[in-house]
Design a protein around this motif. Structure first.
Motif, PDB file in Angstrom:
ATOM      1  N   VAL A  57       0.845  -1.196   0.000  1.00 25.28           N
ATOM      2  CA  VAL A  57       0.000   0.000   0.000  1.00 25.28           C
ATOM      3  C   VAL A  57       0.880   1.245   0.000  1.00 25.28           C
ATOM      4  O   VAL A  57       2.044   1.182   0.382  1.00 25.28           O
ATOM      5  CB  VAL A  57      -0.893   0.071   1.262  1.00 25.28           C
ATOM      6  N   GLU A  58       0.290   2.347  -0.445  1.00 28.36           N
ATOM      7  CA  GLU A  58       0.927   3.642  -0.207  1.00 28.36           C
ATOM      8  C   GLU A  58       0.151   4.316   0.914  1.00 28.36           C
ATOM      9  O   GLU A  58      -1.087   4.346   0.888  1.00 28.36           O
ATOM     10  CB  GLU A  58       0.909   4.536  -1.452  1.00 28.36           C
ATOM     11  N   ALA A  59       0.870   4.823   1.899  1.00 34.07           N
ATOM     12  CA  ALA A  59       0.234   5.553   2.992  1.00 34.07           C
ATOM     13  C   ALA A  59       0.074   7.010   2.570  1.00 34.07           C
ATOM     14  O   ALA A  59       1.033   7.641   2.132  1.00 34.07           O
ATOM     15  CB  ALA A  59       1.106   5.464   4.248  1.00 34.07           C
ATOM     16  N   ILE A 117       5.857   5.135   1.989  1.00 32.54           N
ATOM     17  CA  ILE A 117       5.516   6.447   2.550  1.00 32.54           C
ATOM     18  C   ILE A 117       6.181   7.551   1.725  1.00 32.54           C
ATOM     19  O   ILE A 117       7.233   7.345   1.123  1.00 32.54           O
ATOM     20  CB  ILE A 117       5.886   6.592   4.055  1.00 32.54           C
ATOM     21  N   ASN A 118       5.542   8.702   1.707  1.00 29.98           N
ATOM     22  CA  ASN A 118       6.066   9.855   0.978  1.00 29.98           C
ATOM     23  C   ASN A 118       7.014  10.641   1.863  1.00 29.98           C
ATOM     24  O   ASN A 118       6.704  10.945   3.011  1.00 29.98           O
ATOM     25  CB  ASN A 118       4.910  10.758   0.539  1.00 29.98           C
ATOM     26  N   VAL A 119       8.159  10.960   1.317  1.00 30.44           N
ATOM     27  CA  VAL A 119       9.169  11.713   2.071  1.00 30.44           C
ATOM     28  C   VAL A 119       9.411  13.035   1.346  1.00 30.44           C
ATOM     29  O   VAL A 119       9.766  13.042   0.169  1.00 30.44           O
ATOM     30  CB  VAL A 119      10.482  10.906   2.169  1.00 30.44           C
ATOM     31  N   LEU A 149      10.383   3.966   0.601  1.00 23.87           N
ATOM     32  CA  LEU A 149      10.370   5.417   0.725  1.00 23.87           C
ATOM     33  C   LEU A 149      10.204   6.035  -0.660  1.00 23.87           C
ATOM     34  O   LEU A 149      10.975   5.736  -1.578  1.00 23.87           O
ATOM     35  CB  LEU A 149      11.664   5.906   1.386  1.00 23.87           C
ATOM     36  N   GLU A 150       9.182   6.864  -0.799  1.00 21.55           N
ATOM     37  CA  GLU A 150       8.934   7.541  -2.072  1.00 21.55           C
ATOM     38  C   GLU A 150       9.578   8.923  -2.034  1.00 21.55           C
ATOM     39  O   GLU A 150       9.195   9.782  -1.236  1.00 21.55           O
ATOM     40  CB  GLU A 150       7.425   7.671  -2.330  1.00 21.55           C
ATOM     41  N   LEU A 151      10.547   9.102  -2.896  1.00 18.82           N
ATOM     42  CA  LEU A 151      11.258  10.380  -2.983  1.00 18.82           C
ATOM     43  C   LEU A 151      10.873  11.081  -4.278  1.00 18.82           C
ATOM     44  O   LEU A 151      10.531  10.430  -5.258  1.00 18.82           O
ATOM     45  CB  LEU A 151      12.769  10.144  -3.004  1.00 18.82           C
ATOM     46  N   LEU A 179      10.974   6.471  -6.967  1.00 17.77           N
ATOM     47  CA  LEU A 179      10.976   7.876  -7.395  1.00 17.77           C
ATOM     48  C   LEU A 179       9.551   8.245  -7.788  1.00 17.77           C
ATOM     49  O   LEU A 179       9.013   7.730  -8.767  1.00 17.77           O
ATOM     50  CB  LEU A 179      11.903   8.084  -8.586  1.00 17.77           C
ATOM     51  N   ASP A 180       8.963   9.138  -7.001  1.00 16.56           N
ATOM     52  CA  ASP A 180       7.556   9.499  -7.168  1.00 16.56           C
ATOM     53  C   ASP A 180       7.379  10.547  -8.279  1.00 16.56           C
ATOM     54  O   ASP A 180       8.312  11.290  -8.583  1.00 16.56           O
ATOM     55  CB  ASP A 180       7.045  10.079  -5.846  1.00 16.56           C
ATOM     56  N   ASP A 181       6.190  10.582  -8.844  1.00  9.87           N
ATOM     57  CA  ASP A 181       5.822  11.604  -9.836  1.00  9.87           C
ATOM     58  C   ASP A 181       6.816  11.659 -10.981  1.00  9.87           C
ATOM     59  O   ASP A 181       7.105  12.732 -11.523  1.00  9.87           O
ATOM     60  CB  ASP A 181       5.716  12.990  -9.173  1.00  9.87           C
ATOM     61  N   VAL A 200      10.391   3.238 -10.170  1.00 10.52           N
ATOM     62  CA  VAL A 200       9.982   4.528 -10.699  1.00 10.52           C
ATOM     63  C   VAL A 200       8.458   4.538 -10.734  1.00 10.52           C
ATOM     64  O   VAL A 200       7.832   3.568 -11.167  1.00 10.52           O
ATOM     65  CB  VAL A 200      10.575   4.711 -12.120  1.00 10.52           C
ATOM     66  N   LYS A 201       7.890   5.616 -10.242  1.00  9.28           N
ATOM     67  CA  LYS A 201       6.435   5.729 -10.244  1.00  9.28           C
ATOM     68  C   LYS A 201       5.997   6.639 -11.377  1.00  9.28           C
ATOM     69  O   LYS A 201       6.302   7.833 -11.370  1.00  9.28           O
ATOM     70  CB  LYS A 201       5.984   6.360  -8.914  1.00  9.28           C
ATOM     71  N   ILE A 202       5.318   6.083 -12.346  1.00 14.24           N
ATOM     72  CA  ILE A 202       4.873   6.880 -13.499  1.00 14.24           C
ATOM     73  C   ILE A 202       3.747   7.793 -13.051  1.00 14.24           C
ATOM     74  O   ILE A 202       2.734   7.338 -12.515  1.00 14.24           O
ATOM     75  CB  ILE A 202       4.393   5.972 -14.647  1.00 14.24           C
TER      76      ILE A 202
HETATM   77 MG    MG Z   1       3.566   9.040  -3.433  1.00 20.31          MG
END
Ligand code: MG
Ligand code: C2E
Ligand code: MG
Ligand code: MG
Length: 279
Positions: A57-59, A117-119, A149-151, A179-181, A200-202
């Motif tokens: 999951v993503e928090a 989690i988003n950092v 960890l989403e950076l 790597l987010d966004d 990598v998050k598209i």
């Molecule tokens: Mg995120």
């Protein structure tokens, strides 16, 4: 006449800035109260593989006011970042995620689930960030392998060498990095090659029209091609339809997150929906 108009413009400009400043300090004040009144909550959005199986999951942070109103992170995260409150909030998010992981570790049905989690850049750029995460993992007993960890690019690009060091320090205990966004920032491919990230998050903005906009389709295909070449995992965010999922699947993306699968849910709802027979 022109002069008068100019004056009015200046006044208007001042008033707008004034409004923005007072709105910010209003939110900042509210946010401080939210922390002390325990009004922050985590929602969890499933991430699924190509079989549709949830692997994690993503928090996502929510501010639930006393009157029940939910405030979107898009409204308060920027204020938290500018005021520095993000460090306190981010630590709370990390602690909550670790507690949830420990709880999931107790049951065979849930022990493989990961939490992303988003950092914020401001958090990650602190020199003691890696030590803080290591400490919380040890304190809680959560397994590093289950934490992701989403950076964002802004967190890693300011000082690639320092970022690399922190990432490697945490990867040594199994922590994963995403790597987010991706695609919305500078997306320098040179740094992507250097960074020891796993995923990598598209970004959702490319996924949105991927099936009917050839430009977006080309971008998504290019990102997937780079991921393939650099042996990075790809995950698409904002998947809302089966058509989008199918397009992504056909182009080599095997991980998904989006309303098509589930919106972010409070923990009780997540468990009731996906693990109705646990406990
Ligand atoms: Mg995120
Ligand atoms: P993000 O990390 O890119 O998170 C994905 C956002 O897309 C979330 O918005 C999620 O609810 C939304 N989303 C997921 N699937 C879909 C879909 O199919 N369609 C649409 N239209 N939207 C979808 P949310 O929860 O409002 O969060 C917004 C941003 O706030 C996040 O973007 C992240 O940058 C930030 N954020 C959230 N929680 C935290 C946190 O704990 N710490 C920090 N630093 N930032 C956070
Ligand atoms: Mg994202
Ligand atoms: Mg996004």
């Amino acid at each position: 006449k022109a002069k008068a108009g100019g004056r009015n413009n200046i006044q208007f400009f001042d008033a707008t800035i004034q409004q923005a400043i007072s709105r910010r300090s209003h939110i900042e004040h509210g946010l401080k109260q939210a922390i002390s009144r325990h009004e922050l909550r985590l929602y969890y959005q499933p991430q699924v593989d190509s079989n549709g199986t949830m692997f994690g999951v993503e928090a996502l942070l929510r501010w639930q006011k006393a009157n029940g109103e939910l405030v979107s992170p898009e409204q308060f995260i920027p204020v938290a970042e500018e005021s520095g409150l993000i460090n306190e909030i981010g630590l709370w998010v990390l602690q909550q995620a670790c507690r949830q992981l420990v709880s999931w570790q107790q049951s065979s049905q849930t022990q493989a689930l990961s939490i992303a989690i988003n950092v914020s850049a401001r958090q990650f750029l602190r020199s003691n960030y890696a030590a803080e995460v290591l400490y919380e993992l040890t304190q809680s007993g959560a397994r590093g392998e289950r934490l992701k960890l989403e950076l964002t690019e802004s967190a890693v690009l300011q000082d690639v060498d320092a970022a690399k060091q922190k990432i490697l320090q945490l990867k040594a205990v199994g922590v994963q990095f995403s790597l987010d966004d991706f695609g919305t920032g500078y997306s320098s491919l040179a740094y992507l090659k250097q960074l020891p990230v796993d995923q990598v998050k598209i970004d959702r903005s490319f996924v949105k029209d991927v099936t009917d906009n050839s430009g977006d389709a080309a971008i998504v295909e290019a990102i997937l091609g780079i991921c393939d070449s650099l042996a990075l995992e790809a995950i698409a965010e904002g998947v809302e339809t089966a058509t989008q999922r199918d397009f992504l699947l056909q182009h080599g993306c095997g991980n998904f997150q989006g309303f098509f699968f589930s919106k972010p849910l409070p923990i009780e709802e997540l468990m009731a929906t996906f693990f109705p027979h646990s406990d």
